[in-house]
Design a protein around this motif. Structure first.
Motif, PDB file in Angstrom:
ATOM      1  N   PHE A 191       2.351 -83.776  85.448  1.00  0.00           N
ATOM      2  CA  PHE A 191       0.995 -83.360  85.826  1.00  0.00           C
ATOM      3  C   PHE A 191       0.587 -83.837  87.216  1.00  0.00           C
ATOM      4  O   PHE A 191      -0.494 -83.482  87.705  1.00  0.00           O
ATOM      5  N   GLY A 192       1.423 -84.656  87.840  1.00  0.00           N
ATOM      6  CA  GLY A 192       1.098 -85.149  89.168  1.00  0.00           C
ATOM      7  C   GLY A 192      -0.060 -86.128  89.171  1.00  0.00           C
ATOM      8  O   GLY A 192      -0.862 -86.158  90.111  1.00  0.00           O
ATOM      9  N   VAL A 193      -0.168 -86.918  88.120  1.00  0.00           N
ATOM     10  CA  VAL A 193      -1.235 -87.918  88.019  1.00  0.00           C
ATOM     11  C   VAL A 193      -0.602 -89.294  87.778  1.00  0.00           C
ATOM     12  O   VAL A 193       0.610 -89.406  87.639  1.00  0.00           O
ATOM     13  N   SER A 246      -2.267 -92.366  80.131  1.00  0.00           N
ATOM     14  CA  SER A 246      -2.548 -93.287  79.035  1.00  0.00           C
ATOM     15  C   SER A 246      -3.984 -93.138  78.548  1.00  0.00           C
ATOM     16  O   SER A 246      -4.251 -93.088  77.342  1.00  0.00           O
ATOM     17  N   LYS A 247      -4.905 -93.013  79.495  1.00  0.00           N
ATOM     18  CA  LYS A 247      -6.314 -92.846  79.122  1.00  0.00           C
ATOM     19  C   LYS A 247      -6.555 -91.499  78.446  1.00  0.00           C
ATOM     20  O   LYS A 247      -7.342 -91.397  77.498  1.00  0.00           O
ATOM     21  N   ALA A 248      -5.869 -90.458  78.923  1.00  0.00           N
ATOM     22  CA  ALA A 248      -6.024 -89.133  78.320  1.00  0.00           C
ATOM     23  C   ALA A 248      -5.539 -89.126  76.874  1.00  0.00           C
ATOM     24  O   ALA A 248      -6.197 -88.596  75.973  1.00  0.00           O
ATOM     25  N   ILE A 249      -4.376 -89.720  76.643  1.00  0.00           N
ATOM     26  CA  ILE A 249      -3.824 -89.789  75.286  1.00  0.00           C
ATOM     27  C   ILE A 249      -4.721 -90.640  74.392  1.00  0.00           C
ATOM     28  O   ILE A 249      -4.855 -90.383  73.194  1.00  0.00           O
ATOM     29  N   ARG A 288      -4.916 -80.758  78.069  1.00  0.00           N
ATOM     30  CA  ARG A 288      -3.599 -80.301  78.492  1.00  0.00           C
ATOM     31  C   ARG A 288      -2.552 -81.407  78.344  1.00  0.00           C
ATOM     32  O   ARG A 288      -1.413 -81.152  77.926  1.00  0.00           O
ATOM     33  N   ILE A 289      -2.928 -82.641  78.699  1.00  0.00           N
ATOM     34  CA  ILE A 289      -2.003 -83.772  78.563  1.00  0.00           C
ATOM     35  C   ILE A 289      -1.685 -84.036  77.101  1.00  0.00           C
ATOM     36  O   ILE A 289      -0.522 -84.245  76.727  1.00  0.00           O
ATOM     37  N   GLN A 290      -2.694 -83.998  76.261  1.00  0.00           N
ATOM     38  CA  GLN A 290      -2.484 -84.260  74.828  1.00  0.00           C
ATOM     39  C   GLN A 290      -1.592 -83.188  74.191  1.00  0.00           C
ATOM     40  O   GLN A 290      -0.710 -83.493  73.380  1.00  0.00           O
ATOM     41  N   GLU A 291      -1.793 -81.934  74.570  1.00  0.00           N
ATOM     42  CA  GLU A 291      -0.970 -80.846  74.026  1.00  0.00           C
ATOM     43  C   GLU A 291       0.477 -80.970  74.492  1.00  0.00           C
ATOM     44  O   GLU A 291       1.414 -80.759  73.721  1.00  0.00           O
ATOM     45  N   PHE A 292       0.655 -81.303  75.776  1.00  0.00           N
ATOM     46  CA  PHE A 292       2.001 -81.470  76.315  1.00  0.00           C
ATOM     47  C   PHE A 292       2.723 -82.615  75.605  1.00  0.00           C
ATOM     48  O   PHE A 292       3.899 -82.504  75.243  1.00  0.00           O
ATOM     49  N   ALA A 293       2.002 -83.715  75.419  1.00  0.00           N
ATOM     50  CA  ALA A 293       2.592 -84.877  74.748  1.00  0.00           C
ATOM     51  C   ALA A 293       2.994 -84.527  73.323  1.00  0.00           C
ATOM     52  O   ALA A 293       4.078 -84.918  72.856  1.00  0.00           O
ATOM     53  N   HIS A 302       6.877 -84.351  71.580  1.00  0.00           N
ATOM     54  CA  HIS A 302       7.069 -85.417  70.582  1.00  0.00           C
ATOM     55  C   HIS A 302       6.917 -86.811  71.175  1.00  0.00           C
ATOM     56  O   HIS A 302       7.666 -87.727  70.858  1.00  0.00           O
ATOM     57  N   TYR A 303       5.907 -86.944  72.049  1.00  0.00           N
ATOM     58  CA  TYR A 303       5.638 -88.269  72.614  1.00  0.00           C
ATOM     59  C   TYR A 303       5.079 -89.180  71.524  1.00  0.00           C
ATOM     60  O   TYR A 303       4.149 -88.799  70.798  1.00  0.00           O
ATOM     61  N   ARG A 304       5.647 -90.372  71.430  1.00  0.00           N
ATOM     62  CA  ARG A 304       5.150 -91.377  70.483  1.00  0.00           C
ATOM     63  C   ARG A 304       4.500 -92.492  71.284  1.00  0.00           C
ATOM     64  O   ARG A 304       5.180 -93.205  72.023  1.00  0.00           O
ATOM     65  N   PRO A 305       3.191 -92.676  71.158  1.00  0.00           N
ATOM     66  CA  PRO A 305       2.503 -93.700  71.953  1.00  0.00           C
ATOM     67  C   PRO A 305       3.062 -95.086  71.711  1.00  0.00           C
ATOM     68  O   PRO A 305       3.421 -95.437  70.583  1.00  0.00           O
ATOM     69  N   ASN A 306       3.166 -95.838  72.801  1.00  0.00           N
ATOM     70  CA  ASN A 306       3.563 -97.238  72.675  1.00  0.00           C
ATOM     71  C   ASN A 306       2.293 -98.051  72.497  1.00  0.00           C
ATOM     72  O   ASN A 306       1.427 -98.062  73.352  1.00  0.00           O
TER      73      ASN A 306
END
Length: 347
Positions: free
Chosen positions: A13-15, A21-24, A37-42, A46-50
């Protein structure tokens, strides 16, 4: 398949990683459109938050994870002590873990500590990890913004805070000292031959030999594995009756070497001088007391804890730092005094 990280999403996303992290984390600081958009992409990837990386935005566990490769090495015990004293003074507890020189166990331990158990990690690489040259498990920590301080055995492939001992200089100066006391044929006994610190000490030894016009002989580097018989290896070593100096690269090996030589009737230091590494209690109370190279483990532990806690608590950007710690040779009875020469020969 390599799991996607905050850094990967930020690059897409170029950010900044912080923005992702704040978006998620559904922060109101990020616009609704970008956040969605960030949440949908994640989710799609299959992004798993740390949990540690996210919790740093909210709270602290007030806990530091510490991973050392070998608790029987007094140097690591000293580092532990320094970390615990400093962490406790600053309101943090520690979780102590041992990799037992195993890459697999190190990976498992890192996974455990990075799952929300600790705010940051202080560690020294296992010999197995350094032999494999694989630090992907630690790169994931960095990409997920988990603070880490490496000490003693570190990796040049990782961008993090590091504290290193000047092991090359230690090997060089120790060899120079033995040569000045009259030793001519110096051997090294090492149980850490695959580690970066072991290799650097040997390189320093080689340089000192070269500068003094002494030939390097590979046979004088005695590598001791877990299943090897140290007494047999030393017997083979001193079959070369010209050996008059030994550098042992850890304290237990130095003590064992001294006891084996005494059992074989070898006079220390008159026939063979011995210097060990890590100035622990054992080296002071054996007879003769062992000359040792102090790596200042307690100081390293204090320094590591302060650097890590500063990074955990500081909200702005901090450049990574690498601290170089010099060693000190502590002369005792197992080495001859300057200017003296051996009066006995091995029989």
């Amino acid at each position: 398949m390599k799991k996607i990280t905050l850094k990967d999403i930020a690059a897409h996303f170029g950010v900044s990683v912080s923005t992702v992290s704040k978006a998620i984390n559904d922060s109101h600081e990020i616009s609704t459109d970008l956040k969605q958009r960030i949440q949908e992409f994640a989710k799609e990837h299959h992004y798993r938050p740390n949990h540690v990386a996210l919790s740093l935005l909210k709270k602290s566990t007030k806990t530091i994870g510490v991973i050392v490769p070998n608790i029987l090495n007094y140097f690591f015990t000293q580092v532990f002590y320094g970390i615990e004293q400093t962490a406790n003074a600053r309101g943090y507890g520690i979780i102590s873990c041992i990799s037992d020189e195993s890459y697999l166990k190190e990976c498992q331990t890192v996974d455990l500590l990075s799952s929300g158990t600790a705010d940051g990690i202080i560690m020294s690489l296992s010999e197995d990890t350094q032999a494999k040259g694989n630090v992907e498990h630690l790169q994931d920590l960095i990409e997920n913004q988990i603070p880490m301080v490496m000490f003693d055995r570190v990796s040049d492939d990782l961008d993090c805070d590091k504290i290193v001992v000047d092991d090359f200089e230690a090997g060089y100066k120790t060899t120079q000292h033995l040569l000045r006391t009259g030793c001519q044929k110096i051997a090294i006994i090492t149980s850490i031959y695959n580690s970066s610190v072991g290799k650097l000490r040997v390189e320093g030894y080689k340089k000192a030999l070269q500068e003094n016009g002494k030939d390097f002989d590979e046979k004088r580097i005695v590598k001791v594995g877990r299943s090897d018989d140290l007494e047999l290896l030393i017997s083979l070593l001193i079959a070369d009756k010209e050996i008059d100096g030994i550098i042992a690269l850890d304290e237990m090996t130095a003590v064992d070497t001294l006891n084996i030589l005494k059992m074989k009737g070898v006079d220390v230091p008159d026939q063979i001088s011995i210097v060990g590494f890590t100035n622990g209690r054992l080296s002071k109370y054996v007879s003769p007391a062992l000359s040792m190279v102090s790596q200042h483990g307690k100081y390293i532990g204090e320094l590591a804890a302060n650097i890590l806690i500063d990074r955990i608590e500081y909200e702005g950007e901090m450049p990574f730092t690498t601290k170089l710690v010099k060693t000190t040779l502590i002369e005792r009875e197992s080495t001859r005094k300057l200017g003296t020469k051996s009066s006995k020969q091995l029989s």
